[in-house]
Motif scaffolding. Structure first.
Motif, PDB file in Angstrom:
ATOM      1  N   LEU A   3       0.821  -1.204   0.000  1.00 36.79           N
ATOM      2  CA  LEU A   3       0.000   0.000   0.000  1.00 36.79           C
ATOM      3  C   LEU A   3       0.862   1.263   0.000  1.00 36.79           C
ATOM      4  O   LEU A   3       0.353   2.362  -0.206  1.00 36.79           O
ATOM      5  N   ASP A   4       2.166   1.100   0.260  1.00 31.85           N
ATOM      6  CA  ASP A   4       3.126   2.201   0.255  1.00 31.85           C
ATOM      7  C   ASP A   4       4.262   1.859  -0.695  1.00 31.85           C
ATOM      8  O   ASP A   4       4.453   0.694  -1.063  1.00 31.85           O
ATOM      9  N   GLU A  29       6.048   5.460   9.831  1.00 30.17           N
ATOM     10  CA  GLU A  29       6.212   4.149  10.453  1.00 30.17           C
ATOM     11  C   GLU A  29       6.300   3.052   9.391  1.00 30.17           C
ATOM     12  O   GLU A  29       5.589   3.107   8.385  1.00 30.17           O
ATOM     13  N   PRO A  30       7.157   2.045   9.623  1.00 27.61           N
ATOM     14  CA  PRO A  30       7.280   0.969   8.635  1.00 27.61           C
ATOM     15  C   PRO A  30       6.011   0.139   8.545  1.00 27.61           C
ATOM     16  O   PRO A  30       5.345  -0.114   9.541  1.00 27.61           O
ATOM     17  N   VAL A  31       5.680  -0.234   7.311  1.00 27.55           N
ATOM     18  CA  VAL A  31       4.542  -1.111   7.051  1.00 27.55           C
ATOM     19  C   VAL A  31       5.092  -2.324   6.314  1.00 27.55           C
ATOM     20  O   VAL A  31       5.651  -2.190   5.233  1.00 27.55           O
ATOM     21  N   TRP A  32       4.968  -3.485   6.908  1.00 28.27           N
ATOM     22  CA  TRP A  32       5.571  -4.704   6.352  1.00 28.27           C
ATOM     23  C   TRP A  32       4.572  -5.543   5.575  1.00 28.27           C
ATOM     24  O   TRP A  32       4.933  -6.553   5.007  1.00 28.27           O
ATOM     25  N   LYS A  33       3.323  -5.159   5.532  1.00 31.58           N
ATOM     26  CA  LYS A  33       2.273  -6.002   4.955  1.00 31.58           C
ATOM     27  C   LYS A  33       2.366  -6.070   3.433  1.00 31.58           C
ATOM     28  O   LYS A  33       2.398  -5.050   2.756  1.00 31.58           O
ATOM     29  N   ASP A  54      -8.385  -5.301  -6.449  1.00 27.59           N
ATOM     30  CA  ASP A  54      -9.483  -4.512  -5.898  1.00 27.59           C
ATOM     31  C   ASP A  54      -9.009  -3.403  -4.965  1.00 27.59           C
ATOM     32  O   ASP A  54      -9.791  -2.520  -4.617  1.00 27.59           O
ATOM     33  N   PHE A  55      -7.729  -3.438  -4.577  1.00 25.47           N
ATOM     34  CA  PHE A  55      -7.215  -2.391  -3.701  1.00 25.47           C
ATOM     35  C   PHE A  55      -7.184  -1.052  -4.433  1.00 25.47           C
ATOM     36  O   PHE A  55      -6.791  -0.976  -5.603  1.00 25.47           O
ATOM     37  N   GLU A  56      -7.585   0.001  -3.745  1.00 23.66           N
ATOM     38  CA  GLU A  56      -7.589   1.336  -4.336  1.00 23.66           C
ATOM     39  C   GLU A  56      -6.194   1.724  -4.834  1.00 23.66           C
ATOM     40  O   GLU A  56      -6.056   2.305  -5.909  1.00 23.66           O
ATOM     41  N   VAL A  57      -5.150   1.368  -4.072  1.00 22.94           N
ATOM     42  CA  VAL A  57      -3.787   1.725  -4.470  1.00 22.94           C
ATOM     43  C   VAL A  57      -3.406   1.044  -5.789  1.00 22.94           C
ATOM     44  O   VAL A  57      -2.718   1.627  -6.622  1.00 22.94           O
ATOM     45  N   ARG A  58      -3.881  -0.165  -6.010  1.00 28.84           N
ATOM     46  CA  ARG A  58      -3.625  -0.863  -7.274  1.00 28.84           C
ATOM     47  C   ARG A  58      -4.369  -0.171  -8.419  1.00 28.84           C
ATOM     48  O   ARG A  58      -3.812   0.033  -9.495  1.00 28.84           O
ATOM     49  N   LEU A 113       9.999   1.406  -5.602  1.00 28.05           N
ATOM     50  CA  LEU A 113       8.909   0.775  -6.348  1.00 28.05           C
ATOM     51  C   LEU A 113       7.620   1.428  -5.862  1.00 28.05           C
ATOM     52  O   LEU A 113       7.395   1.530  -4.655  1.00 28.05           O
ATOM     53  N   PRO A 114       6.771   1.873  -6.780  1.00 22.50           N
ATOM     54  CA  PRO A 114       5.563   2.584  -6.350  1.00 22.50           C
ATOM     55  C   PRO A 114       4.534   1.670  -5.689  1.00 22.50           C
ATOM     56  O   PRO A 114       4.440   0.490  -6.005  1.00 22.50           O
ATOM     57  N   ALA A 115       3.779   2.246  -4.786  1.00 19.20           N
ATOM     58  CA  ALA A 115       2.653   1.527  -4.182  1.00 19.20           C
ATOM     59  C   ALA A 115       1.761   1.017  -5.301  1.00 19.20           C
ATOM     60  O   ALA A 115       1.526   1.712  -6.286  1.00 19.20           O
ATOM     61  N   GLY A 116       1.318  -0.230  -5.177  1.00 17.01           N
ATOM     62  CA  GLY A 116       0.384  -0.794  -6.149  1.00 17.01           C
ATOM     63  C   GLY A 116       1.017  -1.573  -7.285  1.00 17.01           C
ATOM     64  O   GLY A 116       0.306  -2.228  -8.036  1.00 17.01           O
ATOM     65  N   ILE A 117       2.358  -1.538  -7.426  1.00 20.07           N
ATOM     66  CA  ILE A 117       3.005  -2.295  -8.502  1.00 20.07           C
ATOM     67  C   ILE A 117       3.217  -3.738  -8.027  1.00 20.07           C
ATOM     68  O   ILE A 117       3.634  -3.972  -6.894  1.00 20.07           O
ATOM     69  N   TYR A 118       2.881  -4.692  -8.891  1.00 26.21           N
ATOM     70  CA  TYR A 118       3.190  -6.088  -8.571  1.00 26.21           C
ATOM     71  C   TYR A 118       4.690  -6.303  -8.739  1.00 26.21           C
ATOM     72  O   TYR A 118       5.279  -5.888  -9.736  1.00 26.21           O
ATOM     73  N   HIS A 119       5.280  -6.951  -7.745  1.00 28.38           N
ATOM     74  CA  HIS A 119       6.720  -7.176  -7.767  1.00 28.38           C
ATOM     75  C   HIS A 119       7.077  -8.383  -6.904  1.00 28.38           C
ATOM     76  O   HIS A 119       6.215  -8.954  -6.230  1.00 28.38           O
TER      77      HIS A 119
END
Length: 180
Positions: A93-94, A154-158, A166-170, A129-135
């Motif tokens: 998401l980030d 804050e770090p986000v590890w998810k 379906d994610f908005e960021v995607r 790498l931008p949020a929402g890119i498959y990698h």
């Protein structure tokens, strides 16, 4: 910015830590990566603790948190399990920001047509790498990478494994590709 080596991948199921170049090779330019939202800097990893270039990038882009991870069988608990997780196609998401301090590794990203592009990372390479890119990520056959992980806030590890369309960021990321 210096050029980074990247190419379209073959479909081989051989060891994922190998280069997987097509024959003939189909290189991908830095400009093509930038159109996907992938950015690269080449820094001096020997002075990362006091590097004014790294500090400038961190200030300009708001990277306030950092830690260091060593990816090696002797250094990373549950090494094989973690590698499988890193190599599973996913998005965040980030933005994902990594700076290679030692060793070598590959980041694979999907292009607009869903083809894999392999990006070879070596000492001194910093990539976003931008949020929402498959990698996905894997060390190369040396099985050794020491990397700085950077975050805005804050770090986000998810990680969200594909499919995550379906994610908005995607959806925002896919829309940005259509506009570029």
């Amino acid at each position: 910015m210096c050029e980074i080596e990247s190419w379209y991948m073959d479909d081989s199921s051989e060891d994922k830590r190998l280069p997987h170049k097509l024959t003939p090779n189909e290189p991908v330019t830095l400009e093509e990566l930038q159109k996907l939202g992938v950015f690269h800097w080449k820094l001096n990893a020997d002075i990362y603790e006091n590097d004014p270039g790294l500090q400038r990038i961190r200030e300009e882009r708001g990277y306030t948190y950092m830690d260091i991870i060593t990816i090696h069988p002797d250094k990373l608990p549950n090494y094989e399990e973690k590698l499988k997780m890193f190599y599973e196609e996913h998005l965040h998401l980030d933005d994902e920001i990594r700076y290679i301090l030692e060793g070598r590794a590959y980041f694979d990203v999907r292009d607009k047509n869903d083809r894999w592009i392999r990006i070879a990372m070596t000492k001194g390479d910093l990539i976003t790498l931008p949020a929402g890119i498959y990698h996905r990520f894997t060390p190369d056959e040396t099985n050794y990478t020491k990397a700085m992980r950077l975050f805005v806030g804050e770090p986000v590890w998810k990680a969200y494994n594909r499919p995550a369309d379906d994610f908005e960021v995607r959806q925002k990321y896919v829309h940005s590709l259509k506009c570029s």
